[in-house]
Design a protein around this motif. Sequence first.
Motif, PDB file in Angstrom:
ATOM      1  N   LYS A  89       1.133  -2.189   1.373  1.00  0.00           N
ATOM      2  CA  LYS A  89       2.311  -1.400   1.040  1.00  0.00           C
ATOM      3  C   LYS A  89       2.470  -0.200   1.976  1.00  0.00           C
ATOM      4  O   LYS A  89       3.574   0.325   2.121  1.00  0.00           O
ATOM      5  CB  LYS A  89       2.270  -0.932  -0.413  1.00  0.00           C
ATOM      6  CG  LYS A  89       1.096  -0.062  -0.785  1.00  0.00           C
ATOM      7  CD  LYS A  89       1.175   0.312  -2.269  1.00  0.00           C
ATOM      8  CE  LYS A  89       0.005   1.190  -2.674  1.00  0.00           C
ATOM      9  NZ  LYS A  89       0.077   1.618  -4.087  1.00  0.00           N
ATOM     10  N   TYR A  90       1.411   0.194   2.608  1.00  0.00           N
ATOM     11  CA  TYR A  90       1.528   1.291   3.567  1.00  0.00           C
ATOM     12  C   TYR A  90       2.399   0.865   4.757  1.00  0.00           C
ATOM     13  O   TYR A  90       3.177   1.647   5.291  1.00  0.00           O
ATOM     14  CB  TYR A  90       0.144   1.717   4.042  1.00  0.00           C
ATOM     15  CG  TYR A  90      -0.699   2.317   2.948  1.00  0.00           C
ATOM     16  CD1 TYR A  90      -0.592   3.663   2.609  1.00  0.00           C
ATOM     17  CD2 TYR A  90      -1.596   1.532   2.225  1.00  0.00           C
ATOM     18  CE1 TYR A  90      -1.343   4.205   1.582  1.00  0.00           C
ATOM     19  CE2 TYR A  90      -2.347   2.061   1.198  1.00  0.00           C
ATOM     20  CZ  TYR A  90      -2.219   3.404   0.884  1.00  0.00           C
ATOM     21  OH  TYR A  90      -2.965   3.931  -0.144  1.00  0.00           O
ATOM     22  N   ALA A  91       2.230  -0.386   5.147  1.00  0.00           N
ATOM     23  CA  ALA A  91       3.031  -0.897   6.257  1.00  0.00           C
ATOM     24  C   ALA A  91       4.511  -0.923   5.880  1.00  0.00           C
ATOM     25  O   ALA A  91       5.381  -0.654   6.705  1.00  0.00           O
ATOM     26  CB  ALA A  91       2.562  -2.291   6.647  1.00  0.00           C
ATOM     27  N   LEU A  92       4.775  -1.249   4.615  1.00  0.00           N
ATOM     28  CA  LEU A  92       6.165  -1.251   4.168  1.00  0.00           C
ATOM     29  C   LEU A  92       6.729   0.162   4.170  1.00  0.00           C
ATOM     30  O   LEU A  92       7.867   0.398   4.594  1.00  0.00           O
ATOM     31  CB  LEU A  92       6.269  -1.857   2.767  1.00  0.00           C
ATOM     32  CG  LEU A  92       7.647  -1.822   2.115  1.00  0.00           C
ATOM     33  CD1 LEU A  92       8.692  -2.478   2.994  1.00  0.00           C
ATOM     34  CD2 LEU A  92       7.616  -2.477   0.746  1.00  0.00           C
ATOM     35  N   LEU A  93       5.928   1.093   3.716  1.00  0.00           N
ATOM     36  CA  LEU A  93       6.349   2.495   3.754  1.00  0.00           C
ATOM     37  C   LEU A  93       6.679   2.896   5.181  1.00  0.00           C
ATOM     38  O   LEU A  93       7.716   3.503   5.457  1.00  0.00           O
ATOM     39  CB  LEU A  93       5.232   3.370   3.188  1.00  0.00           C
ATOM     40  CG  LEU A  93       5.433   4.884   3.288  1.00  0.00           C
ATOM     41  CD1 LEU A  93       6.680   5.303   2.545  1.00  0.00           C
ATOM     42  CD2 LEU A  93       4.227   5.627   2.749  1.00  0.00           C
ATOM     43  N   ASP A  94       5.786   2.533   6.072  1.00  0.00           N
ATOM     44  CA  ASP A  94       5.986   2.819   7.482  1.00  0.00           C
ATOM     45  C   ASP A  94       7.309   2.223   7.961  1.00  0.00           C
ATOM     46  O   ASP A  94       8.118   2.893   8.601  1.00  0.00           O
ATOM     47  CB  ASP A  94       4.838   2.199   8.282  1.00  0.00           C
ATOM     48  CG  ASP A  94       4.469   3.050   9.472  1.00  0.00           C
ATOM     49  OD1 ASP A  94       4.233   4.255   9.278  1.00  0.00           O
ATOM     50  OD2 ASP A  94       4.460   2.506  10.587  1.00  0.00           O
ATOM     51  N   TYR A  95       7.501   0.980   7.635  1.00  0.00           N
ATOM     52  CA  TYR A  95       8.704   0.263   8.054  1.00  0.00           C
ATOM     53  C   TYR A  95       9.949   0.945   7.513  1.00  0.00           C
ATOM     54  O   TYR A  95      10.926   1.161   8.237  1.00  0.00           O
ATOM     55  CB  TYR A  95       8.631  -1.169   7.549  1.00  0.00           C
ATOM     56  CG  TYR A  95       9.849  -2.007   7.816  1.00  0.00           C
ATOM     57  CD1 TYR A  95      10.109  -2.517   9.087  1.00  0.00           C
ATOM     58  CD2 TYR A  95      10.742  -2.293   6.794  1.00  0.00           C
ATOM     59  CE1 TYR A  95      11.223  -3.303   9.322  1.00  0.00           C
ATOM     60  CE2 TYR A  95      11.862  -3.081   7.027  1.00  0.00           C
ATOM     61  CZ  TYR A  95      12.094  -3.578   8.284  1.00  0.00           C
ATOM     62  OH  TYR A  95      13.202  -4.343   8.517  1.00  0.00           O
TER      63      TYR A  95
END
Lengths: 195, 195
Positions: free
Chosen positions: A61-67
């Motif tokens: 989910k961190y990657a999604l936040l980043d995205y």
Amino acid sequence: MLINALPEEKLDPRVKRTRQLLEEAFSELIQEKDFQSISIQDITVRAGINRATFYAHFPDKYALLDYKIRQDFRAEIEKRTLSACHFSGENLRVLIFAVCEFVGTTNHQCKSPRGKFEPFMEAQVKGQVKDLLLTWLGQMEINSRVSPEIAATAASWAIYGLAQYWNWEKERIALEEFVEQILPLVEAHLQLSRV
Amino acid sequence: MLINALPEEKLDPRVKRTRQLLEEAFSELIQEKDFQSISIQDITVRAGINRATFYAHFPDKYALLDYKIRQDFRAEIEKRTLSACHFSGENLRVLIFAVCEFVGTTNHQCKSPRGKFEPFMEAQVKGQVKDLLLTWLGQMEINSRVSPEIAATAASWAIYGLAQYWNWEKERIALEEFVEQILPLVEAHLQLSRV
DNA sequence: GCTCCTCTGTTGCTTATCCAACAAAAATCG
DNA sequence: CGATTTTTGTTGGATAAGCAACAGAGGAGC
């Protein structure tokens, strides 16, 4: 299926759809509850996407936040037509303005404690500001003692740092005034790499 | 992949998504231009769906129109919680009311000439009204000279016909008043099949 | 008549998403 | 603390959606 970050254009419609649905669901959730307490299931259920599919796009989910932050900030830049511009004092002012407002509103509309996702915002925003500045500098005649890389790095850090500073202040002066104050400062970084 | 009409529930999320996107795109287009001048490409492009996929769901655009009208009228019935109700004068009144309004608004928000898709609306609405009435009648003790089938058919035709009549009138009386007038008429059809 | 063009269905093959199941990590509770 | 439940990543196989190409139908203009 890969997570190719930059070329968001000619993309399989299914991929576009999936990412947008995930992003929208995440946007809603981040306004409702703390980031930590959002599970991947929460996101996928709300998006109507299979959980396994999530992992085909983002490692966590961190990657999604980043995205999401990247997309949002990009939109902000596009909105102010900065991505298609050249270097000028006025454009620089608009850029700083955009960063300040973005940091503020993004921080504001998230239920999470600041420390939890500000690092992500910081990385994304600084990175994109630096890229933009590099583009601007690249369009000009360069003849200096300082490389564009160095100049853009310094300026992007300064801009973000000041934006964060301004947003943390209890008694804030008007944003216009603040930007006016720091504009020459930032400009100096960049001027050094110009003719 | 089949076009199984009725059980819209446990459906592959992809199917649900695709149909919804097609329906939304079609809804937009039908408000902008004449039905005849809408091509399947128009619909699929706007929906972001591949053209071939369209044909996996609907044989042609008429089927989509049919589908959309069915969905809309269903939603109307659900909204008024009629689907979960039993027979009563009050519920019958609400049903007639709903049909009148549905015919009116649907006709109104479409750019097409009436004759072009009213047949579709007619078939769908009459069919669903009949089904609903049959459900209602089925919940009751039946002992009559007229079969429920016959009664429901007559009533559904009458209701739709009157709804169309009212919507075509130049000088319309208030809908409430109109419904009041025809309620006993329609009720008569149904009473004949009751104890 | 003819050509040019758009739209229509349909096809074989590719790719993305779904689904159920799984083991392992993490959280929750008594 | 241990026991139960939730969440997490991951897998293999099924299915829907995408894509490019095609032949044919219809219209517009000449």
